[in-house]
Design a protein around this motif. Structure first.
Motif, short mmCIF file in Angstrom:
data_model
loop_
_atom_site.label_atom_id
_atom_site.label_comp_id
_atom_site.label_asym_id
_atom_site.label_seq_id
_atom_site.Cartn_x
_atom_site.Cartn_y
_atom_site.Cartn_z
N ASP A 256 0.82 -1.22 0.00
CA ASP A 256 0.00 0.00 0.00
C ASP A 256 0.85 1.27 0.00
N ARG B 292 -7.57 3.93 1.04
CA ARG B 292 -6.78 3.57 2.23
C ARG B 292 -5.36 4.13 2.18
N TYR B 293 -4.90 4.53 1.00
CA TYR B 293 -3.55 5.09 0.89
C TYR B 293 -3.42 6.43 1.61
N ASP C 198 -11.58 3.80 -4.36
CA ASP C 198 -11.22 2.38 -4.47
C ASP C 198 -11.54 1.80 -5.83
N ASP D 16 3.49 2.05 1.72
CA ASP D 16 3.92 2.56 3.03
C ASP D 16 5.37 3.02 3.06
#
Length: 358
Positions: A60, A110-111, A88, A62
């Motif tokens: 993702d 979610r990013y 999404d 991170d």
């Protein structure tokens, strides 16, 4: 003024004042004791896309900002430009007259955790990619940022944003020459927006998405820039006019390369902050992969003290990394000397920006 701010907060219940004006998603009314404020600005952010095919980073994304998180968190306020949408799936992709020079980005919502972890407070949604997935994409981006506590500005439905931190009231206005964005080329309208923010805020930050794109357009021409038939604005006139109207800091982006900086009337301007964190879909070859993190130091009225450049580069494998070769500092030195030879703005080899007031 701060007493008035508290009354406003009690009245709106930490909600937006109106759909098309300002928002106050979070308030901290702690008395500010520092004499110096710090505001960080960075350029384009697009953390990968799953449209039209999967070009998403592992885990993702991170790792994308991990190397510079401590730098980004070191300021009172940190700003960036969000290219693309936080959505999404679904949405209606924008239609382009020339698909060869037109791209659409859809980053999973979610990013946003990467932006939270990096300490971002403000995002511009005034750019040509904010509408990549139509109205559904715009709404999702706005809702996702709001749920993360990140204020945003630049869409016609949310032109400006205001929030307080440690007793200082910050206002953000963002402009672009693109549909559904607050128009960059309506200078009179932009002046009015900035004046209204200046009347109610201590520090007014302006973001613009303007200027032609590419390595051949690193200079600020002091005239309207036309790119693929689109008027990308006269960013020099725009910046000076809005500082005269009450803006304290101006962060530009759009050319996908870094441009010069300038101090005008004791206020700071970065004409383009380049590609900061753009995972695939946007070229990071050569100068396109170099970008500054610029930390501006001001007093509580926005008067410029100094600024510091942290030089970065990015690759698809590593994300954003601090550049020990300091390439973008050298580039900004070169461009600033060429584009603003009359300016008293000075940049040393370590990226310290100072200004000798006339």
């Amino acid at each position: 003024m701060r007493f008035l701010c508290i009354l406003v907060v009690l009245f709106v219940g930490l909600k937006a004042f109106s759909q098309d004006s300002v928002s106050v998603p979070s308030i901290d009314t702690t008395q500010h004791t520092k004499d110096t404020l710090t505001i960080i600005g960075v350029g384009d952010i697009m953390m990968g896309t799953n449209f039209p095919e999967d070009k998403l980073p592992p885990n993702d994304g991170d790792f994308l900002l991990k190397d510079v998180e401590s730098v980004l968190k070191s300021a009172d306020v940190t700003f960036g430009n969000l290219e693309g949408t936080l959505l999404d799936s679904g949405g209606i992709p924008k239609k382009c007259n020339d698909p060869k020079v037109c791209y659409a980005f859809r980053t999973p919502a979610r990013y946003v955790k990467n932006l939270i972890n990096a300490g971002f407070d403000m995002m511009s949604l005034a750019n040509n990619h904010a509408g990549d997935m139509g109205d559904e994409g715009r709404k999702s981006s706005m809702a996702t940022l709001e749920s993360a506590g990140i204020v945003h500005a630049g869409q016609m439905s949310q032109k400006t944003a205001i929030f307080e931190k440690e007793g200082i009231r910050y206002g953000l206005a963002a402009f672009a020459p693109n549909s559904n964005c607050v128009p960059l080329n309506d200078l009179q309208g932009a002046v009015q927006i900035v004046k209204e923010l200046a009347d109610t805020c201590d520090i007014v930050i302006v973001s613009f998405h303007g200027g032609a794109e590419g390595a051949q357009y690193q200079n600020v021409p002091r005239t309207n820039e036309i790119f693929h038939g689109e008027n990308r604005g006269d960013v020099y006139k725009f910046s000076h006019t809005l500082i005269d109207a009450g803006a304290d800091i101006i962060f530009g982006h759009g050319p996908h390369v870094t441009r010069a900086v300038e101090v005008y009337n004791n206020r700071f301007i970065a004409y383009s902050l380049g590609n900061f964190c753009t995972y695939r879909g946007i070229s990071v070859n050569g100068v396109n992969g170099l970008a500054p993190i610029i930390k501006v130091f001001t007093d509580k009225q926005g008067n410029f003290f100094k600024a510091e450049i942290t030089p970065t580069y990015q690759t698809y494998a590593t994300g954003v990394r601090i550049d020990m070769q300091k390439q973008v500092i050298k580039k900004i030195q070169e461009l600033t000397k060429k584009d603003f030879p009359e300016s008293k703005t000075q940049i040393d080899d370590n990226g310290l920006i100072t200004y000798l007031a006339q």
